[in-house]
Design a protein around this motif. Sequence first.
Motif, mmCIF file in Angstrom:
data_model
loop_
_atom_site.group_PDB
_atom_site.id
_atom_site.type_symbol
_atom_site.label_atom_id
_atom_site.label_comp_id
_atom_site.label_asym_id
_atom_site.label_seq_id
_atom_site.Cartn_x
_atom_site.Cartn_y
_atom_site.Cartn_z
ATOM 1 N N MET A 1 -35.286 -30.628 -55.282
ATOM 2 C CA MET A 1 -36.059 -29.976 -54.056
ATOM 3 C C MET A 1 -36.596 -31.353 -53.227
ATOM 4 O O MET A 1 -36.841 -32.286 -53.708
ATOM 5 N N ASN A 2 -36.252 -30.980 -51.802
ATOM 6 C CA ASN A 2 -36.843 -32.054 -51.023
ATOM 7 C C ASN A 2 -38.336 -32.253 -50.865
ATOM 8 O O ASN A 2 -39.123 -31.036 -50.853
ATOM 9 N N PRO A 3 -38.898 -33.149 -51.476
ATOM 10 C CA PRO A 3 -40.522 -33.279 -51.425
ATOM 11 C C PRO A 3 -41.242 -33.313 -49.954
ATOM 12 O O PRO A 3 -42.238 -33.222 -49.953
ATOM 13 N N PHE A 4 -40.169 -33.234 -49.191
ATOM 14 C CA PHE A 4 -41.024 -33.267 -47.502
ATOM 15 C C PHE A 4 -40.525 -31.843 -47.027
ATOM 16 O O PHE A 4 -40.145 -31.674 -45.661
ATOM 17 N N THR A 5 -40.753 -30.696 -47.863
ATOM 18 C CA THR A 5 -40.725 -29.466 -47.456
ATOM 19 C C THR A 5 -41.894 -28.892 -46.854
ATOM 20 O O THR A 5 -42.990 -28.800 -47.930
ATOM 21 N N TYR A 6 -42.073 -28.628 -45.644
ATOM 22 C CA TYR A 6 -43.476 -27.991 -45.365
ATOM 23 C C TYR A 6 -43.686 -26.715 -45.587
ATOM 24 O O TYR A 6 -42.722 -26.045 -46.201
ATOM 25 N N PRO A 7 -45.024 -26.398 -45.707
ATOM 26 C CA PRO A 7 -45.270 -24.866 -46.408
ATOM 27 C C PRO A 7 -44.602 -23.796 -45.569
ATOM 28 O O PRO A 7 -44.334 -24.206 -44.294
ATOM 29 N N ALA A 8 -44.338 -22.817 -46.195
ATOM 30 C CA ALA A 8 -43.382 -21.814 -45.526
ATOM 31 C C ALA A 8 -44.207 -21.137 -44.419
ATOM 32 O O ALA A 8 -43.490 -20.333 -43.724
#
Length: 199
Positions: A1-8
């Motif tokens: 998982m990309n640790p820079f995934t912003y909240p949905a």
Amino acid sequence: MNPFTYPATAHVRRHGPQGYADLDSFRPWLRDEFSFRCVYCLLREQWAHVRGLYAIDHFRAVTHHPEQAQEYDNLLHACAGCNVAKGARDVPDPLLLLTSPAVQVSEDGTIHADNPNAAHLIELLGLDSERFAEFRMLWIGIATLAARHDSALHGRLMGYPADLPDLTALRAPGGNTRPEGIAQSCHVQRQNGTLPETY
Ligand SMILES: [Zn+2]
């Protein structure tokens, strides 16, 4: 998982402590509220020496809105770099705008926004600079390698910090406008065995 995934979704506050005279008393609430990450760049507490690195950021700057200096709903958990980059400017609201998939970080660390307001915020904070892209690419690479080859290390990199604040023990002098949020806090979730290992 990309640790820079912003909240949905846009962030809805779950805590509401009131009436602390000193700003630092809000910190345990803010750390939990924002999942131990900078709300702007998603720098995780787990990745850095924490002391001095995280600021309590006033979304509406104290210079222009002194009446909101001690207001919980005006406070954000932000890394020192983003806090300085923002300065005393009024900026678009990161809790509304920095959401996924409108804002995406690619494997090469570059950041893209669909929404012009989000793009403006990213530009104001310098999150689109080459240095920032390089920083994100490094951590995406490290997290990906750890996920493949060392699950214990991956757990530490992508998990919650050990020192989760126990919000049940805190009593804000002016009360708590959202007391139900404490049951959702990470410390309580860990006690109940429902806190995910990574996020
Ligand atoms: Zn930051």
